[in-house]
Design a protein around this motif. Structure first.
Motif, PDB file in Angstrom:
ATOM      1  N   LEU A 174       0.814  -1.218   0.000  1.00  0.00           N
ATOM      2  CA  LEU A 174       0.000   0.000   0.000  1.00  0.00           C
ATOM      3  C   LEU A 174       0.853   1.276   0.000  1.00  0.00           C
ATOM      4  N   GLY A 175       2.168   1.119   0.057  1.00  0.00           N
ATOM      5  CA  GLY A 175       3.060   2.267   0.035  1.00  0.00           C
ATOM      6  C   GLY A 175       3.241   2.945   1.377  1.00  0.00           C
ATOM      7  N   ARG A 176       2.853   2.295   2.461  1.00  0.00           N
ATOM      8  CA  ARG A 176       2.987   2.865   3.801  1.00  0.00           C
ATOM      9  C   ARG A 176       4.329   2.525   4.446  1.00  0.00           C
ATOM     10  N   LEU A 177       4.929   1.433   4.034  1.00  0.00           N
ATOM     11  CA  LEU A 177       6.245   1.007   4.527  1.00  0.00           C
ATOM     12  C   LEU A 177       7.195   0.873   3.354  1.00  0.00           C
ATOM     13  N   GLY A 178       8.446   1.185   3.594  1.00  0.00           N
ATOM     14  CA  GLY A 178       9.452   1.005   2.566  1.00  0.00           C
ATOM     15  C   GLY A 178      10.023  -0.408   2.597  1.00  0.00           C
ATOM     16  N   ALA A 179      10.691  -0.778   1.538  1.00  0.00           N
ATOM     17  CA  ALA A 179      11.301  -2.107   1.451  1.00  0.00           C
ATOM     18  C   ALA A 179      12.350  -2.293   2.545  1.00  0.00           C
ATOM     19  N   ALA A 180      13.065  -1.236   2.871  1.00  0.00           N
ATOM     20  CA  ALA A 180      14.088  -1.330   3.915  1.00  0.00           C
ATOM     21  C   ALA A 180      13.461  -1.636   5.270  1.00  0.00           C
ATOM     22  N   ASP A 181      12.278  -1.097   5.524  1.00  0.00           N
ATOM     23  CA  ASP A 181      11.595  -1.375   6.785  1.00  0.00           C
ATOM     24  C   ASP A 181      11.218  -2.850   6.883  1.00  0.00           C
ATOM     25  N   VAL A 182      10.760  -3.410   5.784  1.00  0.00           N
ATOM     26  CA  VAL A 182      10.397  -4.832   5.754  1.00  0.00           C
ATOM     27  C   VAL A 182      11.640  -5.691   5.967  1.00  0.00           C
ATOM     28  N   LYS A 183      12.737  -5.336   5.298  1.00  0.00           N
ATOM     29  CA  LYS A 183      13.984  -6.091   5.452  1.00  0.00           C
ATOM     30  C   LYS A 183      14.539  -5.958   6.865  1.00  0.00           C
ATOM     31  N   LEU A 184      14.454  -4.757   7.427  1.00  0.00           N
ATOM     32  CA  LEU A 184      14.923  -4.522   8.798  1.00  0.00           C
ATOM     33  C   LEU A 184      14.164  -5.400   9.779  1.00  0.00           C
ATOM     34  N   LEU A 185      12.856  -5.406   9.678  1.00  0.00           N
ATOM     35  CA  LEU A 185      12.050  -6.210  10.590  1.00  0.00           C
ATOM     36  C   LEU A 185      12.219  -7.701  10.331  1.00  0.00           C
ATOM     37  N   GLY A 186      12.442  -8.092   9.079  1.00  0.00           N
ATOM     38  CA  GLY A 186      12.716  -9.501   8.771  1.00  0.00           C
ATOM     39  C   GLY A 186      14.010  -9.964   9.412  1.00  0.00           C
ATOM     40  N   ALA A 187      15.041  -9.137   9.329  1.00  0.00           N
ATOM     41  CA  ALA A 187      16.318  -9.478   9.962  1.00  0.00           C
ATOM     42  C   ALA A 187      16.162  -9.549  11.477  1.00  0.00           C
TER      43      ALA A 187
END
Length: 156
Positions: A71-84
């Motif tokens: 939806l464009g509310r989170l950036g890809a880096a945020d997803v990767k950060l939380l995944g790590a």
């Protein structure tokens, strides 16, 4: 000790996100690769939880962040950060971090003008983009750092 390493990593990510509105892939994917390698070699996450806890935490991250990313509310880096972070911790840390980040966002939105007035000129100059209203994309990593701190205090 493990929490301190995670705090330092999150602090680096938060500082870069606050200044540049992006997080370098070296910080996110590198940490994810290290956490995954540690998980496979030792059979537990960086903080000592079972490997299955890391897997469940990663599943939770994907369920909670991918809709926001699409939806464009989170950036890809945020997803990767939380995944790590998920691969290095467990469900309790992860959910505590999400809740703490939400609390930090609310506190920031309610008090940012007052908090900003308390900062020194040097700090204001370094992080002036954080407070600027013109920018639509707010950095999320500083709130993840605050959430992780709250979660670590709460869990321990």
């Amino acid at each position: 000790m493990q929490s301190i390493v995670l705090l330092l990593w999150l602090a680096l990510c938060a500082e870069q996100d606050a200044r540049e509105r992006q997080i370098n892939n070296t910080l996110t994917l590198g940490a994810a690769a290290c956490a995954l390698a540690y998980l496979f070699i030792t059979g537990h996450t960086w903080i000592g939880a079972d490997a299955s806890e890391g897997g469940w935490a990663l599943l939770i991250v994907m369920l909670l962040t991918l809709p926001g990313y699409m939806l464009g509310r989170l950036g890809a880096a945020d997803v990767k950060l939380l995944g790590a972070l998920a691969l290095a911790t467990d469900r309790m840390y992860l959910l505590g971090t999400f809740i703490g980040a939400g609390v930090a966002v609310v506190i920031w939105l309610l008090s940012r003008r007052w908090l900003w007035s308390l900062l020194s000129q040097k700090v204001k100059q370094r992080f002036r983009q954080v407070i600027e209203e013109a920018s639509k994309k707010q950095p999320f990593a500083p709130f993840v750092l605050a959430g992780f701190l709250l979660a670590a205090v709460w869990i321990h």
